[in-house]
Design an enzyme around this catalytic site. Structure first.
Site, PDB file in Angstrom:
ATOM      1  N   GLU A   1      58.520  72.221  38.144  1.00 24.07           N
ATOM      2  CA  GLU A   1      58.294  73.751  37.917  1.00 24.07           C
ATOM      3  C   GLU A   1      57.044  74.470  38.421  1.00 24.07           C
ATOM      4  OE1 GLU A   1      61.729  74.183  34.273  1.00 24.07           O
ATOM      5  OE2 GLU A   1      59.806  74.442  33.943  1.00 24.07           O
TER       6      GLU A   1
ATOM      7  N   ASP B   1      68.593  69.455  30.721  1.00 18.45           N
ATOM      8  CA  ASP B   1      67.249  70.191  29.822  1.00 18.45           C
ATOM      9  C   ASP B   1      67.842  71.013  28.823  1.00 18.45           C
ATOM     10  OD1 ASP B   1      65.495  72.143  29.542  1.00 18.45           O
ATOM     11  OD2 ASP B   1      65.781  73.831  30.842  1.00 18.45           O
TER      12      ASP B   1
ATOM     13  N   GLU C   1      66.888  77.110  22.633  1.00 17.06           N
ATOM     14  CA  GLU C   1      66.563  78.191  24.137  1.00 17.06           C
ATOM     15  C   GLU C   1      68.080  78.022  24.431  1.00 17.06           C
ATOM     16  OE1 GLU C   1      64.355  77.927  28.706  1.00 17.06           O
ATOM     17  OE2 GLU C   1      64.663  76.282  26.886  1.00 17.06           O
TER      18      GLU C   1
END
Length: 702
Positions: free
Chosen positions: A304, A377, A405
């Site tokens: 990332e 993820d 998340e």
């Protein structure tokens, strides 16, 4: 004299416990700050039994004096008194002596302990025995936990040792106080005032972690700032390390790989460059001079946009081993395997395996590869990561996300122990279960702590912090046992209350998966903030950031084909495991659309079409939230009013947002295929365009 000074010092540290008021009916006014360390007074026969024992700490057999022992004794002194409904211990003519046999050393790294009752006539004794002081601290917390569940002192007998050497939290906290993917307020770390001022919250945090066996904390974001390696921050870290050391917690730091270039005056961060290697050796020496037991570095590299060894044509092993050499036997490099590339057209679920498996056997002994529980993820449901079991010559630890998340932030009740239990028990087909693969190394959890008074944003999110620590200590514990422990310690020991709360917790994660990502769908959250549904997002610059990349839905069908006819991600698993998922007719329906692309009107073994079954799963999820809210409403009067109201309000949010997820998702799927909803299914109140138009610039954690 020294022992008395230490007692006074740590009694002052422990004085931050919340004072609670007893309300009519036995409920106490509470705000959640005490977490599972409330030591709420026992009631009825349980109270009478403990008072009959009148447990008192003895002065015999304590071994050497030390801060950890002083803390253990003070925790027991306060906890035993509180459980009996007293402010201070009360000695009777007949009492059970609590003996602590803790060896002569502060810590061996083993930290195991034994609890046993010695029914000696006229001299009853309860013994906490350990090889070292830290083991006795863990034993003290375990004794209070057992008593806090209402168990009789004479019936408590256990011998325990941690299953894994590293049981650590990863904080994604930034030095400015913002927490990436944090939903409980600002960071708990007051870098601005450290090292001169240490907030009491740091001691209370250490107590909470030690009580569940957590022994390490990475204090900064994996998207690291290089300046945290500068001398002024090393001094801040040293103050934290000094405060946490008596609780058995080591400090770790996320290190930015490009630091030699960013703050070191070099023009490169190439891991094979001698100057770069020398810079890291000098930096490690500087840190260890200030923090002799510094745990080591956590590194996110070439992921990332973060810098890493591949920027210089080097491998992950080259980068990790350079840092490992700098630390030497003093510490550990934890290298994250969360990598994917925008330039790689390979299925994102396969990229980490492709990058790391060829490097098996090339990592230094003090390097650990940190692997997420699933290959994408932290989704509501993923199959276990194919790297587990695929690198027999590499130490590997599991990375779980405690902060939610992708599971409704702190607003939605989602107890994650069943998710982690599912991953830990998964058979890799190569090296046993995932738990067996990671036992030589450990577990890491992305923390959900923040500045909110209750630490985690909502009261039930405390359970995920607790569950992570308990599973890292003993991965064989069941989700039900952990839920019952936590609920007893946090809310109530009353059987009728537990019979409501525990089933709510155990079914909650599955409920969330159904109304968010049913049947193996994944990554359907809206872009950036990951809040709410966004299955229509298809135009982001990187293909694997788009929900469309994962669901592959069109007019004909839905799902990601990862069989031999598609990306062939199944080939990365052991043959016996791949075989379980290869046939859409026999695969676990919870993984169906993760591995298979099917037509909307394909008939399933249930007799329903894919479309009908998908709608049914969404509806079951919504109904599950309604059932949780109704169950909780039935506890009014049994839970203190403040926490009852707070949880009720969160469940109301979850009810609304579960319907939003269901309706927005079904509206989008319908816009693709045009099929009617099955008979009896509730209608969709808004158009897909209306759902798409919603924006949330204020969403936390971005």
């Amino acid at each position: 004299m020294m022992g008395r000074m230490l007692v006074n010092r740590f009694a002052a540290m422990l004085a931050g416990a919340v004072i609670t008021a007893v309300l009519p009916g036995g409920a106490r006014a509470e705000d959640g700050y005490d977490l599972w360390l409330r030591n709420a007074p026992l009631q009825g026969q349980q109270l009478e039994a403990l008072r009959a024992h009148s447990p008192m700490l003895s002065d015999a057999g304590n071994g050497a004096h030390g801060e950890t022992l002083v803390i253990a004794r003070e925790e027991l002194r306060r906890g035993l008194a509180s459980l009996q409904g007293y402010d201070e211990p009360r000695q009777t003519d007949t009492f059970t002596s609590i003996d602590m046999d803790c060896g002569q050393i502060r810590g061996t790294g083993q930290a195991g302990f034994t609890l046993r009752f010695a029914a000696v006539p006229q001299d009853p004794r309860f013994v906490i025995a350990a090889q070292d002081h830290l083991g006795c601290l863990y034993g003290a917390y375990a004794l209070l936990r057992e008593l806090g569940e209402g168990k009789d002192l004479a019936e408590i007998a256990t011998e325990q040792a941690p299953a894994m050497p590293l049981r650590m939290l990863n904080h994604w906290d930034n030095p400015d106080g913002h927490v990436e993917r944090g939903y409980a307020g600002r960071s708990i770390f007051d870098w601005w005032h450290l090292p001169q001022r240490l907030d009491q919250r740091m001691i209370d945090y250490a107590r909470a972690n030690a009580s569940i066996g957590i022994n390490g904390a990475v204090v900064n974001n994996v998207n690291a700032r290089a300046f945290m390696l500068e001398p002024r921050y090393i001094a801040k870290l040293a103050r934290l390390a000094d405060a946490w050391r008596p609780y058995g917690i080591q400090v770790y730091l996320s290190a930015r790989f490009s630091a030699p270039r960013d703050i070191g005056g070099l023009d490169t961060a190439d891991p094979l460059d001698p100057q770069v290697r020398d810079w890291w050796v000098a930096k490690a020496d500087e840190i260890y001079a200030a923090i002799p037991d510094f745990g080591g570095f956590l590194v996110k590299a070439n992921s990332e946009g973060q810098p890493g060894p591949q920027d210089y044509g080097r491998t992950h092993a080259d980068g990790a081993n350079m840092l490992a050499q700098a630390l030497g036997p003093r510490g550990t490099v934890i290298w994250r395997a969360f990598v994917y590339s925008a330039q790689d057209e390979t299925d994102r679920a396969m990229q980490a395996y492709d990058e790391f498996v060829p490097l098996d056997g090339q990592f230094a002994e003090n390097v650990i590869l940190q692997v997420k529980n699933g290959p994408i993820d932290f989704q509501p449901r993923e199959p276990f990561h194919p790297l587990f079991g695929a690198m027999p010559e590499t130490r590997m630890m599991l990375e779980a996300q405690i902060t939610k998340e992708y599971l409704g932030f702190a607003s939605h009740l989602a107890f994650l122990a069943p998710m982690w239990e599912e991953a830990l028990e998964a058979d890799t087909g190569r090296m046993g279960s995932v738990a067996q693969v990671i036992m030589p190394a450990g577990m890491a959890g992305v923390a959900n702590t923040g500045s909110d008074r209750n630490w985690t944003g909502s009261h039930f999110d405390q359970a995920n912090w607790y569950a992570f620590g308990r599973l890292a200590w003993d991965p064989s514990l069941s989700s039900e046992q952990i839920a019952r422990e936590w609920a007893s310690l946090t809310f109530s020991r009353a059987p009728e209350t537990l019979s409501t709360i525990v089933p709510m917790m155990l079914g909650s994660r599955e409920t969330v998966a159904r109304y968010m990502t049913p049947m193996g769908l994944a990554h359907l959250m809206d872009t950036g903030h990951h809040y709410g549904p966004g299955p229509w997002v298809c135009d982001l610059a990187r293909p694997e950031w788009n929900p469309c990349y994962y669901h592959r839905a069109d007019a004909q069908g839905i799902g990601f084909d990862r069989t031999q006819s598609g990306s062939n991600a199944l080939s990365q698993y052991a043959p016996g495991v791949a075989e379980q998922w290869a046939d859409p007719a026999t695969v676990d329906p919870r993984f169906l659309l993760w591995f298979h692309h099917l037509g909307w009107q394909d008939r399933r073994p249930s007799g329903l079409t894919v479309w009908e079954e998908l709608v049914s799963r969404y509806d079951t999820g919504v109904a599950g939230v309604d059932a949780m809210a109704a169950a909780w409403a039935g506890l009014e009067g049994r839970i203190d009013a403040s926490r009852f109201r707070s949880v009720s309000e969160s469940l109301a949010i979850q009810q609304n947002e579960a319907r939003w997820w269901r309706n927005a998702s079904l509206a989008y799927w319908q816009s693709l295929h045009g099929l009617a909803l099955p008979d009896g299914a509730a209608g969709i109140p808004e158009s897909v365009d209306a759902y798409r138009a919603r924006t949330f610039p204020e969403a936390p954690g971005q």
